[in-house]
Write a protein that holds these residues in place. Structure first.
Motif, mmCIF file in Angstrom:
data_model
loop_
_atom_site.group_PDB
_atom_site.id
_atom_site.type_symbol
_atom_site.label_atom_id
_atom_site.label_comp_id
_atom_site.label_asym_id
_atom_site.label_seq_id
_atom_site.Cartn_x
_atom_site.Cartn_y
_atom_site.Cartn_z
ATOM 1 N N UNK A 71 0.829 -1.208 0.000
ATOM 2 C CA UNK A 71 0.000 0.000 0.000
ATOM 3 C C UNK A 71 0.862 1.256 0.000
ATOM 4 N N UNK A 72 1.958 1.236 0.758
ATOM 5 C CA UNK A 72 2.836 2.404 0.820
ATOM 6 C C UNK A 72 3.499 2.660 -0.535
ATOM 7 N N UNK A 73 3.940 1.612 -1.209
ATOM 8 C CA UNK A 73 4.575 1.763 -2.520
ATOM 9 C C UNK A 73 3.586 2.278 -3.562
ATOM 10 N N UNK A 74 2.389 1.709 -3.577
ATOM 11 C CA UNK A 74 1.381 2.129 -4.553
ATOM 12 C C UNK A 74 0.988 3.583 -4.338
ATOM 13 N N UNK A 75 0.877 3.988 -3.087
ATOM 14 C CA UNK A 75 0.536 5.378 -2.791
ATOM 15 C C UNK A 75 1.649 6.316 -3.232
ATOM 16 N N UNK A 76 2.889 5.892 -3.039
ATOM 17 C CA UNK A 76 4.039 6.728 -3.406
ATOM 18 C C UNK A 76 4.057 7.037 -4.904
ATOM 19 N N UNK A 77 3.866 6.021 -5.748
ATOM 20 C CA UNK A 77 3.978 6.251 -7.197
ATOM 21 C C UNK A 77 2.804 7.059 -7.746
ATOM 22 N N UNK A 78 1.710 7.178 -6.970
ATOM 23 C CA UNK A 78 0.561 7.955 -7.438
ATOM 24 C C UNK A 78 0.611 9.416 -7.000
ATOM 25 N N UNK A 79 1.603 9.797 -6.209
ATOM 26 C CA UNK A 79 1.540 11.111 -5.552
ATOM 27 C C UNK A 79 2.565 12.106 -6.100
ATOM 28 N N UNK A 80 2.798 12.075 -7.391
ATOM 29 C CA UNK A 80 3.759 13.015 -7.977
ATOM 30 C C UNK A 80 3.339 14.465 -7.711
ATOM 31 N N UNK A 81 2.094 14.789 -8.015
ATOM 32 C CA UNK A 81 1.623 16.159 -7.827
ATOM 33 C C UNK A 81 1.595 16.537 -6.357
ATOM 34 N N UNK A 82 1.292 15.566 -5.493
ATOM 35 C CA UNK A 82 1.261 15.858 -4.053
ATOM 36 C C UNK A 82 2.638 16.266 -3.545
ATOM 37 N N UNK A 83 3.672 15.515 -3.922
ATOM 38 C CA UNK A 83 5.033 15.854 -3.497
ATOM 39 C C UNK A 83 5.435 17.232 -4.012
ATOM 40 N N UNK A 84 5.028 17.550 -5.238
ATOM 41 C CA UNK A 84 5.364 18.854 -5.811
ATOM 42 C C UNK A 84 4.624 19.962 -5.068
ATOM 43 N N UNK A 85 3.369 19.701 -4.705
ATOM 44 C CA UNK A 85 2.571 20.716 -4.021
ATOM 45 C C UNK A 85 3.137 21.050 -2.646
ATOM 46 N N UNK A 86 3.572 20.026 -1.900
ATOM 47 C CA UNK A 86 4.084 20.265 -0.549
ATOM 48 C C UNK A 86 5.560 20.639 -0.547
ATOM 49 N N UNK A 87 6.196 20.656 -1.724
ATOM 50 C CA UNK A 87 7.577 21.112 -1.816
ATOM 51 C C UNK A 87 8.604 20.102 -1.361
ATOM 52 N N UNK A 88 8.354 18.819 -1.624
ATOM 53 C CA UNK A 88 9.315 17.780 -1.242
ATOM 54 C C UNK A 88 9.747 16.990 -2.475
ATOM 55 N N UNK A 89 10.976 16.480 -2.406
ATOM 56 C CA UNK A 89 11.481 15.645 -3.502
ATOM 57 C C UNK A 89 10.659 14.363 -3.564
ATOM 58 N N UNK A 90 10.397 13.900 -4.797
ATOM 59 C CA UNK A 90 9.573 12.704 -5.004
ATOM 60 C C UNK A 90 10.439 11.466 -4.812
ATOM 61 N N UNK A 91 10.633 11.108 -3.549
ATOM 62 C CA UNK A 91 11.451 9.949 -3.208
ATOM 63 C C UNK A 91 10.906 9.332 -1.915
ATOM 64 N N UNK A 92 11.346 8.118 -1.643
ATOM 65 C CA UNK A 92 10.899 7.401 -0.440
ATOM 66 C C UNK A 92 12.070 6.599 0.094
ATOM 67 N N UNK A 93 12.300 6.692 1.402
ATOM 68 C CA UNK A 93 13.415 5.978 2.013
ATOM 69 C C UNK A 93 12.942 4.807 2.859
ATOM 70 N N UNK A 94 13.581 3.655 2.683
ATOM 71 C CA UNK A 94 13.256 2.448 3.448
ATOM 72 C C UNK A 94 14.488 1.952 4.199
ATOM 73 N N UNK A 95 14.276 1.489 5.426
ATOM 74 C CA UNK A 95 15.315 0.805 6.189
ATOM 75 C C UNK A 95 14.842 -0.616 6.472
ATOM 76 N N UNK A 96 15.569 -1.586 5.941
ATOM 77 C CA UNK A 96 15.273 -2.998 6.199
ATOM 78 C C UNK A 96 16.313 -3.497 7.186
ATOM 79 N N UNK A 97 15.877 -3.921 8.363
ATOM 80 C CA UNK A 97 16.846 -4.342 9.374
ATOM 81 C C UNK A 97 16.401 -5.644 10.044
ATOM 82 N N UNK A 98 17.387 -6.365 10.526
ATOM 83 C CA UNK A 98 17.126 -7.643 11.172
ATOM 84 C C UNK A 98 18.305 -8.588 11.006
ATOM 85 N N UNK A 99 18.228 -9.773 11.586
ATOM 86 C CA UNK A 99 19.343 -10.733 11.513
ATOM 87 C C UNK A 99 19.618 -11.161 10.077
ATOM 88 N N UNK A 100 20.811 -11.685 9.815
ATOM 89 C CA UNK A 100 21.116 -12.204 8.473
ATOM 90 C C UNK A 100 20.174 -13.349 8.107
#
Length: 494
Positions: free
Chosen positions: A225-254
């Motif tokens: 859901x987060x990924x799908x929302x991100x790719x649909x929000x180009x105009x939203x990111x532009x409106x709020x003045x933020x770069x159209x990018x998303x950062x993920x941290x995947x953490x846990x044991x090997x």
């Protein structure tokens, strides 16, 4: 000069004409040699270009556009668009066609068309005839400088069509290329070649999807859901003045599936993957150049970010400054420091340089979240934190269905109970299920594997207790020896 009389008109003989031609040729070659020796190559090229421009401007009815592969500090997106568009216009007028593919896992893969250097491609648009040529200048090495290879497209049209090309044709190319990029069937994974200072790619054919991930259904659906929302929000990111990018941290044991999740995200979004090893980047300046050369609609993957000491090492109090509204940031380190610094990394993912590109996913992975500087973890840099833990009951059932083709078995309950006592990673569970295609054999093997974890734990505890006993015995022995030395007189009795 000997001549022949014809009706009172004196004409030179053939031998005299040849002699004159030879003399003129010799003079021209001497002058050319002198000019080549006296005038540098760069000046000769400049004069040649100016002369060509002069004659084209006054005597030619054509106009030429040049589209180079780089525009200032980044790749030229118009060049990329033309590069994707022209192979769709290969026709009977094309004299040469470049074919190939980079799928090293499938020799019989369908070859993709490409544009060959110096090949002429003719396109027709709204009654205009447009001629394309790809040109190339080879790289040059010198004792004092290095000039990298560069390419450029040359578009020739009628001078009267210049405005229509700018207003209609180029936008048409960009729209067509955008559709090609969005509908791409083949994904690529890139790795950075430090020696050549460029990205090298190969076909990315990882089979992982969200359907095959051994994760809790709620956690999995949340990421989708987060990924799908991100790719649909180009105009939203532009409106709020933020770069159209998303950062993920995947953490846990090997072995908990962090790399597999990255592959599933790439396949879900149809994004190329740029796999960057921070240890292989020599400076913050090179990092900016490397990252700005990645394309839009891509994933930048930085694995094991905690292993890059310069970019994650704890900061001293004098390195922290409250210079923005989002919280503490990092002062720029000394230019003499080697490798990528935390400041350089933060400036790209959340500073002014973060705006150099659109629709990008930045993914960090780590086995030890606690080792990361808090500045890396705040929203805007790592927006979504995903814990990749040990295999759960739901994950085990999904793996059993995928590897053994079963949805239930009498051993499932026992295995789930053992997994709660002795956690195992999805990679360990999958490895055991691959031992045999017979469900009974594979599940029995998994039971024995989980029981073995209990034995290993007991042996480890026993080893630690034995080690503690040995250390205690050594301390007691040292204490007794020290006590004996104190009782020994300083001067021996006679």
């Amino acid at each position: 000069m000997p001549s022949v009389s014809m009706g009172g008109l004196q004409l030179p003989t053939m031998s005299s004409l040849l002699s004159l031609y030879a003399s003129l040729s010799a003079v021209i070659m001497i002058v050319r040699t002198i000019l080549n020796d006296m005038i540098p190559e760069s000046i000769r090229d400049f004069i040649s270009r100016k002369a060509s421009d002069f004659f084209s401007s006054y005597f030619s009815r054509d106009f030429t556009f040049l589209i180079e592969d780089h525009w200032e500090a980044v790749e030229n997106e118009t060049f990329r668009a033309v590069q994707a568009y022209l192979p769709t216009k290969v026709g009977p007028d094309t004299s040469c066609l470049l074919l190939g593919h980079n799928d090293n896992n499938n020799l019989l893969a369908v070859a993709q068309p490409g544009v060959s250097v110096y090949t002429r491609i003719v396109d027709h648009f709204q009654g205009m005839k447009l001629e394309w040529t790809l040109n190339e200048k080879e790289e040059k090495y010198n004792s004092t400088y290095y000039i990298p290879k560069n390419q450029w497209f040359q578009l020739r049209c009628k001078r009267s069509d210049k405005e229509r090309v700018m207003d209609s044709y180029i936008p048409h190319i960009c729209r067509t290329a955008e559709k090609i990029f969005y509908d791409r069937e083949i994904l690529s994974i890139y790795t950075y070649n430090q020696e050549e200072s460029n990205w090298e790619s190969t076909v990315f054919k990882h089979p992982a999807t969200f359907e095959t991930l051994a994760m809790e259904p709620e956690q999995k659906q949340g990421i989708i859901d987060d990924l799908d929302l991100f790719v649909r929000r180009k105009e939203y990111f532009r409106t709020v003045g933020r770069a159209w990018k998303r950062g993920y941290l995947l953490w846990g044991p090997p072995g908990t599936g962090k790399s597999t999740l990255v592959a599933a995200i790439a396949n879900h979004l149809r994004f190329h993957v740029y796999d960057l090893q921070l240890q292989g980047v020599r400076s913050d300046f090179e990092l900016r150049r490397v990252l700005t050369s990645t394309t839009n609609r891509s994933i930048l993957l930085i694995e094991d970010v905690d292993c890059s000491s310069n970019s994650t090492e704890p900061r001293s109090s004098d390195e922290i400054t409250n210079d923005d509204e989002n919280g503490p940031d990092v002062k720029k380190r000394s230019a003499s420091d080697k490798g990528v610094t935390l400041s350089g990394l933060l400036n790209f993912i959340d500073g002014l340089w973060s705006s150099c590109g659109d629709e990008r996913i930045i993914i960090f992975t780590t086995n030890h979240k606690e080792k990361l500087d808090p500045a890396l973890l705040r929203p805007g840099r790592m927006d979504v934190h995903v814990y990749m833990g040990h295999c759960t009951a739901a994950g085990f059932k999904l793996l059993a269905g995928k590897y053994l083709g079963i949805e239930d078995h009498e051993l499932f309950k026992r295995i789930e109970d053992l997994m709660r006592k002795f956690p195992a990673t999805p990679a360990e569970v999958a490895q055991q299920l691959m031992i045999s295609g017979k469900p009974e054999v594979a599940l029995d093997g998994l039971v024995e594997f989980l029981k073995g974890k209990e034995v290993d734990r007991i042996e480890k505890i026993g080893g630690e207790e034995e080690s503690k006993s040995k250390n205690l015995w050594c301390l007691m022995r040292k204490w007794k020896n020290k006590k004996k030395k104190k009782k020994t007189p300083l001067v021996a009795e006679e």
